[in-house]
Design a protein around this motif. Structure first.
Motif, PDB file in Angstrom:
ATOM      1  N   THR A 154       0.869  -1.011   0.026  1.00 47.71           N
ATOM      2  CA  THR A 154      -0.065   0.119  -0.028  1.00 47.71           C
ATOM      3  C   THR A 154       0.801   1.170  -0.037  1.00 47.71           C
ATOM      4  O   THR A 154       2.148   1.162   0.530  1.00 47.71           O
ATOM      5  CB  THR A 154      -1.081   0.086   1.154  1.00 47.71           C
ATOM      6  N   ASP A 155       0.287   2.321  -0.741  1.00 47.41           N
ATOM      7  CA  ASP A 155       1.023   3.518  -0.691  1.00 47.41           C
ATOM      8  C   ASP A 155       0.195   4.780  -0.656  1.00 47.41           C
ATOM      9  O   ASP A 155       0.647   5.891  -0.428  1.00 47.41           O
ATOM     10  CB  ASP A 155       1.972   3.407  -2.069  1.00 47.41           C
TER      11      ASP A 155
ATOM     12  N   GLN B 103      -5.937   1.816  -0.658  1.00 45.05           N
ATOM     13  CA  GLN B 103      -5.410   0.759  -1.194  1.00 45.05           C
ATOM     14  C   GLN B 103      -5.422  -0.264   0.008  1.00 45.05           C
ATOM     15  O   GLN B 103      -5.284   0.084   1.232  1.00 45.05           O
ATOM     16  CB  GLN B 103      -4.036   1.127  -1.585  1.00 45.05           C
ATOM     17  N   THR B 104      -5.385  -1.588  -0.474  1.00 45.07           N
ATOM     18  CA  THR B 104      -5.323  -2.746   0.549  1.00 45.07           C
ATOM     19  C   THR B 104      -4.347  -3.708   0.196  1.00 45.07           C
ATOM     20  O   THR B 104      -3.967  -3.904  -1.113  1.00 45.07           O
ATOM     21  CB  THR B 104      -6.794  -3.236   0.640  1.00 45.07           C
TER      22      THR B 104
ATOM     23  N   CYS C 107     -13.453   3.673  -3.859  1.00 49.69           N
ATOM     24  CA  CYS C 107     -12.218   4.786  -4.050  1.00 49.69           C
ATOM     25  C   CYS C 107     -12.804   5.725  -4.833  1.00 49.69           C
ATOM     26  O   CYS C 107     -13.335   5.856  -5.739  1.00 49.69           O
ATOM     27  CB  CYS C 107     -11.102   4.251  -4.648  1.00 49.69           C
ATOM     28  N   ASP C 108     -12.289   7.222  -4.263  1.00 44.88           N
ATOM     29  CA  ASP C 108     -12.556   8.498  -5.362  1.00 44.88           C
ATOM     30  C   ASP C 108     -11.736   8.443  -6.453  1.00 44.88           C
ATOM     31  O   ASP C 108     -10.789   7.630  -6.458  1.00 44.88           O
ATOM     32  CB  ASP C 108     -12.448   9.469  -4.405  1.00 44.88           C
ATOM     33  N   THR C 109     -11.939   9.291  -7.407  1.00 49.19           N
ATOM     34  CA  THR C 109     -11.118   9.257  -8.636  1.00 49.19           C
ATOM     35  C   THR C 109      -9.657   9.361  -8.463  1.00 49.19           C
ATOM     36  O   THR C 109      -9.092   8.764  -9.285  1.00 49.19           O
ATOM     37  CB  THR C 109     -11.731  10.554  -9.465  1.00 49.19           C
TER      38      THR C 109
ATOM     39  N   HIS D  55      -4.001   6.306  -8.384  1.00 48.24           N
ATOM     40  CA  HIS D  55      -2.658   5.513  -7.752  1.00 48.24           C
ATOM     41  C   HIS D  55      -2.818   4.109  -7.637  1.00 48.24           C
ATOM     42  O   HIS D  55      -4.009   3.541  -6.981  1.00 48.24           O
ATOM     43  CB  HIS D  55      -2.763   6.129  -6.464  1.00 48.24           C
ATOM     44  N   THR D  56      -1.653   3.664  -7.940  1.00 44.74           N
ATOM     45  CA  THR D  56      -1.717   1.941  -7.873  1.00 44.74           C
ATOM     46  C   THR D  56      -0.620   1.659  -6.874  1.00 44.74           C
ATOM     47  O   THR D  56       0.318   2.325  -6.980  1.00 44.74           O
ATOM     48  CB  THR D  56      -1.773   1.439  -9.311  1.00 44.74           C
ATOM     49  N   ASN D  57      -0.645   0.469  -6.196  1.00 44.08           N
ATOM     50  CA  ASN D  57      -0.043  -0.119  -5.248  1.00 44.08           C
ATOM     51  C   ASN D  57       1.447  -0.597  -5.790  1.00 44.08           C
ATOM     52  O   ASN D  57       1.714  -0.877  -7.142  1.00 44.08           O
ATOM     53  CB  ASN D  57      -0.562  -1.286  -4.654  1.00 44.08           C
TER      54      ASN D  57
END
Length: 428
Positions: free
Chosen positions: A125-126, A130-131, A196-198, A203-205
């Motif tokens: 996660t960052d 994110q999970t 998740c919002d826009t 953002h990806t992990n």
């Protein structure tokens, strides 16, 4: 000559996006209805309640006839009904098909030793929403987090968390840019299946893979972000008379402007490119290996129980779980051993869709069929009150049965001789 199932085996083996500014124009505008398809729809009394109110149900259908020449090379003749890329529908889980294909393709394009669909995978996660998904050490290989297992879960039972993992592996911008390169510039896959919002979806992990043979790290991918918001090909998109949010009904339509967008023509073309790569233009083919195509073919066709995948033995994952066309998702349906359906489905916000290839050895025929309809009588989005069971699924079942019946009697220039397509062993 060979019959369709053997021909399918033969087929299998054998532009950048605009990130800002004016919205792109959908590549498949409304088409005139096919007289043949219109007559087939009106010839079945089970279909008439929806067909006679097709505008209200936002019905769209593509029926693709497949004809073979003397060398058994296929040609495709499309018959459409109310097909219109400017009529938005929520694609829901239809986006899982290109996501799976591009994840397998990315593994190939990375060219990293010890990196394949069986490589154990850890997602960190960052950013908000994110999970994590840790490495899983288990004797049951089906329970290890890998691209292959995530793909199986998506194709067999339409698992949303598995989709999120592969969406994150691809990254929002590269995913959509690659689809544009393949000829789908209008497509937008920009959301996880999570609240998740826009900004969070951009953002990806961070992700890490291990070599399945040595246990050593084979590839590390840092967290990423798409710096600019994607435009909407259709501009502002609002649907419904009200919507539910925070446990209450809010007057006014639901905003789909930043939601996923995948026209019926596009997802139909994607399935066709995956099933018939040799019949596709070279620049529109996914960069997949013969083993990748076999893997996709296996899990697109199989039922949860028939796949041999250990996670889906419980009774709730019945055989017709993800076969809306022809079976209507009835738990009591007995699947026809002579009919193989390779498909992807969607069910969300009142929209119900199925995009399928039928290989019918009983009737010596093959065809493709795609359909979407909207079953939300009260006009309220997200209240969970939709006519899936009473209208949508019975319609799709009857539609598949009607087209299959017509195909069984349709004249063809080539005869098909019996030939087996062996898929008895589980493809890992």
């Amino acid at each position: 000559m060979m019959r369709p199932l053997a021909l399918l085996a033969c087929g299998f083996l054998c532009t950048l996006l605009s990130y800002s500014g004016p919205a792109a124009v959908p590549s498949s505008p409304a088409r005139p209805d096919s007289p043949l398809l219109d007559s087939l729809l009106r010839a079945d009394a089970r279909l008439l309640p929806v067909v006679e109110r097709a505008e209200e149900y936002e019905l769209q259908i593509i029926y693709t006839q497949i004809n073979r020449d003397a060398q058994q090379q296929p040609t495709f003749v499309e018959h459409t009904y109310r097909l219109d890329a400017s009529q938005y529908f929520n694609p829901a889980s239809l986006v899982k098909l290109p996501t799976v294909a591009l994840a397998l393709e990315k593994l190939n394009r990375l060219h990293q030793p010890g990196l394949n669909r069986r490589s154990p995978m850890r997602t960190g996660t960052d950013f908000r929403c994110q999970t994590p998904a840790p490495y899983v050490a288990t004797a049951d290989s089906d329970r290890v987090n890998t691209v292959g297992n995530y793909a199986k879960r998506m194709l067999l039972v339409s698992d949303n968390q598995a989709y999120n993992r592969l969406y994150e592996f691809l990254g929002q911008r590269p995913l959509n840019q690659r689809l544009a390169e393949l000829g789908y510039p209008e497509t937008r896959i920009v959301r996880r299946f999570a609240p998740c919002d826009t900004a969070a979806n951009r953002h990806t992990n961070p992700i890490e893979f291990r070599n399945p043979a040595t246990g050593q790290i084979s590839y590390q991918q840092p967290a990423a972000v798409n710096p600019r918001l994607f435009d909407s090909p259709l501009g502002r998109i609002k649907k419904g008379r009200a919507h539910q949010a925070g446990g209450r009904i809010v007057p006014g339509p639901y905003d789909f402007t930043t939601a996923n967008y995948l026209p019926l023509q596009s997802i139909t073309s994607m399935l066709r490119a995956l099933l018939f790569p040799a019949a596709s233009l070279a620049n529109q083919r996914f960069q997949l290996t013969p083993d990748d195509y076999s893997f996709l073919r296996y899990y697109l066709h199989h039922t949860p129980h028939g796949s041999g995948y250990s996670l889906y033995r419980p009774a709730r994952f019945f055989d017709a779980y993800k076969k809306y066309l022809h079976y209507g998702r009835k738990p009591t349906s007995t699947t026809d051993s002579g009919l193989r359906i390779y498909n992807i489905v969607g069910m969300s916000h009142g929209y119900l869709s199925d995009v399928a290839y039928f290989a019918d050895s009983t009737n010596q025929s093959e065809f493709m069929l795609s359909a979407v309809l909207y079953v939300n009588k009260n006009g309220i989005i997200n209240d969970g009150t939709y006519e899936y069971e009473t209208v949508g699924l019975p319609f799709l079942a009857a539609l598949g049965q009607q087209i299959r019946h017509y195909e069984a009697t349709r004249n063809r220039s080539s005869a098909y001789l019996p030939a087996a397509l062996s898929q008895s062993e589980t493809i890992r």
